[in-house]
Design a protein around this motif. Sequence first.
Motif, mmCIF file in Angstrom:
data_model
loop_
_atom_site.group_PDB
_atom_site.id
_atom_site.type_symbol
_atom_site.label_atom_id
_atom_site.label_comp_id
_atom_site.label_asym_id
_atom_site.label_seq_id
_atom_site.Cartn_x
_atom_site.Cartn_y
_atom_site.Cartn_z
ATOM 1 N N GLY A 55 0.813 -1.208 0.000
ATOM 2 C CA GLY A 55 0.000 0.000 0.000
ATOM 3 C C GLY A 55 0.847 1.259 0.000
ATOM 4 N N SER A 56 1.762 1.347 0.953
ATOM 5 C CA SER A 56 2.537 2.578 1.140
ATOM 6 C C SER A 56 3.305 2.979 -0.113
ATOM 7 C CB SER A 56 3.531 2.379 2.286
ATOM 8 O OG SER A 56 2.852 2.040 3.466
ATOM 9 N N LEU A 57 3.948 1.988 -0.723
ATOM 10 C CA LEU A 57 4.917 2.237 -1.788
ATOM 11 C C LEU A 57 4.381 3.096 -2.930
ATOM 12 C CD1 LEU A 57 7.837 1.343 -2.252
ATOM 13 C CD2 LEU A 57 6.968 -0.525 -3.656
ATOM 14 N N TRP A 58 3.065 3.008 -3.180
ATOM 15 C CA TRP A 58 2.488 3.723 -4.332
ATOM 16 C C TRP A 58 2.191 5.187 -4.027
ATOM 17 C CZ3 TRP A 58 3.445 -0.163 -7.375
ATOM 18 C CH2 TRP A 58 3.223 -1.471 -6.921
ATOM 19 N N LEU A 59 2.265 5.557 -2.753
ATOM 20 C CA LEU A 59 1.883 6.931 -2.376
ATOM 21 C C LEU A 59 2.771 7.976 -3.049
ATOM 22 C CD1 LEU A 59 1.184 6.514 1.456
ATOM 23 C CD2 LEU A 59 -0.502 6.923 -0.346
ATOM 24 N N THR A 60 4.033 7.626 -3.284
ATOM 25 C CA THR A 60 4.943 8.597 -3.910
ATOM 26 C C THR A 60 5.128 8.328 -5.410
ATOM 27 O OG1 THR A 60 6.746 7.239 -3.049
ATOM 28 C CG2 THR A 60 6.219 9.232 -1.814
ATOM 29 N N CYS A 61 4.193 7.575 -6.001
ATOM 30 C CA CYS A 61 4.263 7.365 -7.451
ATOM 31 C C CYS A 61 3.745 8.612 -8.167
ATOM 32 C CB CYS A 61 3.440 6.139 -7.856
ATOM 33 S SG CYS A 61 4.338 4.602 -7.547
ATOM 34 N N THR A 62 4.272 8.833 -9.348
ATOM 35 C CA THR A 62 3.883 10.036 -10.097
ATOM 36 C C THR A 62 2.399 10.014 -10.465
ATOM 37 O OG1 THR A 62 4.766 8.896 -12.042
ATOM 38 C CG2 THR A 62 6.139 10.594 -11.061
ATOM 39 N N GLU A 63 1.793 8.817 -10.544
ATOM 40 C CA GLU A 63 0.364 8.733 -10.867
ATOM 41 C C GLU A 63 -0.524 9.066 -9.667
ATOM 42 O OE1 GLU A 63 2.609 6.426 -11.531
ATOM 43 O OE2 GLU A 63 2.357 5.620 -13.560
ATOM 44 N N ALA A 64 0.035 9.100 -8.469
ATOM 45 C CA ALA A 64 -0.774 9.370 -7.276
ATOM 46 C C ALA A 64 -1.199 10.830 -7.260
ATOM 47 C CB ALA A 64 0.023 9.032 -6.017
ATOM 48 N N GLU A 65 -2.359 11.080 -6.671
ATOM 49 C CA GLU A 65 -2.876 12.448 -6.683
ATOM 50 C C GLU A 65 -2.192 13.338 -5.651
ATOM 51 O OE1 GLU A 65 -7.193 12.019 -6.593
ATOM 52 O OE2 GLU A 65 -6.980 10.426 -8.097
ATOM 53 N N LEU A 66 -1.122 12.829 -5.070
ATOM 54 C CA LEU A 66 -0.385 13.611 -4.067
ATOM 55 C C LEU A 66 0.863 14.263 -4.655
ATOM 56 C CD1 LEU A 66 -0.352 10.869 -1.294
ATOM 57 C CD2 LEU A 66 -1.711 12.965 -1.233
ATOM 58 N N THR A 67 1.144 13.986 -5.933
ATOM 59 C CA THR A 67 2.415 14.425 -6.532
ATOM 60 C C THR A 67 2.723 15.877 -6.216
ATOM 61 O OG1 THR A 67 1.864 12.967 -8.353
ATOM 62 C CG2 THR A 67 3.793 14.357 -8.646
ATOM 63 N N SER A 68 3.961 16.118 -5.807
ATOM 64 C CA SER A 68 4.482 17.462 -5.522
ATOM 65 C C SER A 68 3.802 18.133 -4.332
ATOM 66 C CB SER A 68 4.349 18.388 -6.743
ATOM 67 O OG SER A 68 4.949 17.782 -7.855
ATOM 68 N N SER A 69 2.993 17.405 -3.588
ATOM 69 C CA SER A 69 2.341 18.008 -2.422
ATOM 70 C C SER A 69 3.296 17.991 -1.232
ATOM 71 C CB SER A 69 1.083 17.232 -2.062
ATOM 72 O OG SER A 69 1.453 15.961 -1.564
ATOM 73 N N ALA A 70 2.895 18.709 -0.191
ATOM 74 C CA ALA A 70 3.698 18.725 1.034
ATOM 75 C C ALA A 70 3.745 17.334 1.656
ATOM 76 C CB ALA A 70 3.111 19.735 2.016
ATOM 77 N N VAL A 71 2.670 16.563 1.530
ATOM 78 C CA VAL A 71 2.671 15.196 2.073
ATOM 79 C C VAL A 71 3.737 14.361 1.368
ATOM 80 C CG1 VAL A 71 1.379 13.026 2.187
ATOM 81 C CG2 VAL A 71 0.280 15.141 2.881
ATOM 82 N N THR A 72 3.797 14.486 0.056
ATOM 83 C CA THR A 72 4.806 13.739 -0.697
ATOM 84 C C THR A 72 6.208 14.125 -0.246
ATOM 85 O OG1 THR A 72 3.369 13.441 -2.591
ATOM 86 C CG2 THR A 72 5.724 13.296 -3.009
ATOM 87 N N ARG A 73 6.445 15.421 -0.062
ATOM 88 C CA ARG A 73 7.772 15.848 0.404
ATOM 89 C C ARG A 73 8.106 15.221 1.756
ATOM 90 N NH1 ARG A 73 5.954 20.772 -1.700
ATOM 91 N NH2 ARG A 73 5.549 21.664 0.364
ATOM 92 N N LYS A 74 7.096 15.176 2.644
ATOM 93 C CA LYS A 74 7.343 14.577 3.959
ATOM 94 C C LYS A 74 7.614 13.072 3.827
ATOM 95 C CE LYS A 74 5.717 16.282 7.886
ATOM 96 N NZ LYS A 74 4.820 16.748 8.978
ATOM 97 N N LEU A 75 6.869 12.407 2.949
ATOM 98 C CA LEU A 75 7.073 10.968 2.747
ATOM 99 C C LEU A 75 8.477 10.692 2.206
ATOM 100 C CD1 LEU A 75 3.626 9.949 1.180
ATOM 101 C CD2 LEU A 75 4.515 9.211 3.403
ATOM 102 N N LEU A 76 8.907 11.501 1.244
ATOM 103 C CA LEU A 76 10.223 11.278 0.632
ATOM 104 C C LEU A 76 11.350 11.512 1.638
ATOM 105 C CD1 LEU A 76 9.667 12.966 -2.864
ATOM 106 C CD2 LEU A 76 9.632 10.526 -2.326
#
Lengths: 369, 369
Positions: free
Chosen positions: A241-262
Amino acid sequence: MQTELSKKLGVEHAIFGFTPFPAVAAAISRAGGFGVLGAVRYTAPDDLKRDLDWVEAHVDGKPYGLDVVMPAKKVEGVTEADVEAMIPEQHRKFVTETLAKYGVPELAEGEASGWRITGWMEQVARTQLDVAFDYPIRLLANALGSPPADVVARAHERNVLVAALAGSARHALKHREAGIDIVVAQGYEAGGHTGEIASMVLTPEVVDAVDPLPVLAAGGIGSGQQVAAALALGAQGVWLGSLWLTCTEAELTSSAVTRKLLAAGSGDTVRSRALTGKPARQLRTEWTDAWDDPNGPGTLPMPLQGLLVAEALTRIQKYEVEPLLGTPVGQIVGRMTSERSVQAVFDDLTRGFERAVDRMIRIAGRSGK
Amino acid sequence: MQTELSKKLGVEHAIFGFTPFPAVAAAISRAGGFGVLGAVRYTAPDDLKRDLDWVEAHVDGKPYGLDVVMPAKKVEGVTEADVEAMIPEQHRKFVTETLAKYGVPELAEGEASGWRITGWMEQVARTQLDVAFDYPIRLLANALGSPPADVVARAHERNVLVAALAGSARHALKHREAGIDIVVAQGYEAGGHTGEIASMVLTPEVVDAVDPLPVLAAGGIGSGQQVAAALALGAQGVWLGSLWLTCTEAELTSSAVTRKLLAAGSGDTVRSRALTGKPARQLRTEWTDAWDDPNGPGTLPMPLQGLLVAEALTRIQKYEVEPLLGTPVGQIVGRMTSERSVQAVFDDLTRGFERAVDRMIRIAGRSGK
């Protein structure tokens, strides 16, 4: 990477991907895995219909599934207002004060909170199923206990396999008694609702308990080595589940959440009741710290906690208030260090799996290639 | 089951067994693994000498090692009496009251507490090393941080490899800087002192961090499938501690502790500070519950807690006061369901490993056997 279960479902690799994003689910299935769309955020049936139409149009005829959240315990005739009334004033005050402390702006007049408790109610899940059964889904998963008997029967009539998450062998046995087809063994290290038994111990324990039912291993899997480890433990596939959160197809791309995840390491998650009232692994934030602080009011039981914090979380997410901003994610977040396409992630998993098998063959002194 | 490390040490299988019992350590080495004797309980050098003589006489020329507990932080000139003086009266009272509540008898006049804080002090560990370096040990492991530089140098002069336990990639990197040869990645599910990252995530993270140093996976391993999983994760071997506790060669045979271990499930352990002041996984008992109770006085930091409870634990163990009786053990305790010889356990591990490799080869569609 073929197991009995992957053959039964007609997928190339025994890799199941759970995601709230239709584009990610479709990409997982196209890549040769099995995409599972999380339905919990669809409180309006038409929204789910729209997104299933999209998946259907983008999946290239490959199989996919749906994940709902049906509480194990049925609560008859309880409305959201009834639940609202059970929330102590002290807890509401704590939410207001915490948001004020961080200067979290209010939502605009009439703007709805995106994440509502209603998504967790059986009635809403049933509406989702009414929509989903019109599509050729091959799998129905439930994240909270076994689905009700009539839902299992309805799925089986349509040749839909039913999966349910379990954090212990005891839970897994209950699923088997309820006629479930696949058990997802969700280890301690997994994101979202999870128990205390780590995948290394849980997976084989669940495999043995429900044999011959197939088991998918969930928790701590983000590389081909980890896929190999899960299969070595007796699983017939992996549930990621987790691994896909930072995929470019996810609707979170470039969001602050993505930055925190990375940026997060494997030690930056916490198993907290702050989100729903049941222990769920998520990014550790000043928000989870506030709820887990012994000097605070503490969390409320499910479903009260989820209802209590729903609007607050929407505000924190909308305004990207960094210190409070979190998301459910597993300890594998430490491996999520760049935004990549689902296909790139998938290739990494399958190639890494082959390399891990090569290494096992060498260690075991087998000649085969 | 051969890795670079097992070849270097000249053992048949990359299975390392940590145990406080000489008979178990010798049997592990004789079976083709690598037995590691825990030295922490030997406060008198002559006792350690006697037991190393015994191991040397029973190991059939196979290699073995020693595990000491040297605190990472050096505390100069602090005596046991100094530490005693730092313990609050409230905590002493809590121990007395808890023991009284369960009717735990006193020790006889002059009878010494078996488990003493002294075993955790650098000075005592150094005395143990003075003894051990007279024997042909091949490995020196330290359970708490990196050993001091002069100890590492002394080991290397004698061609002894140095291993240290790590619960995170950060700890592992410190070990590498300290000149350690082998890192034992100790997962959340492991018995004894342990961190929060589960083996599935921790093992590959540590492998990547300290590459090319060899890593042993510890935590959650009690079957050949789990050995295979750990090796798939990139480990060069496995480090098992819990599994040997219920072996017939262990000095616990037929004791109340053994009965509790055999009866316990994977959910019956707790990661508690009750034993030493640092989180250590152990059987959950009414004793650990009392210390973890938010309404109690709570635990003291290391080394105070260990000193505070030393006599109490000796009494609880001597008189086998069941509700309070525990032992450090990992979540794998759920697999420990019968008393077996070390050789039987070992055969189970190696055969299970071969079966797991067979299955991996099938899943990967490799022809080799």
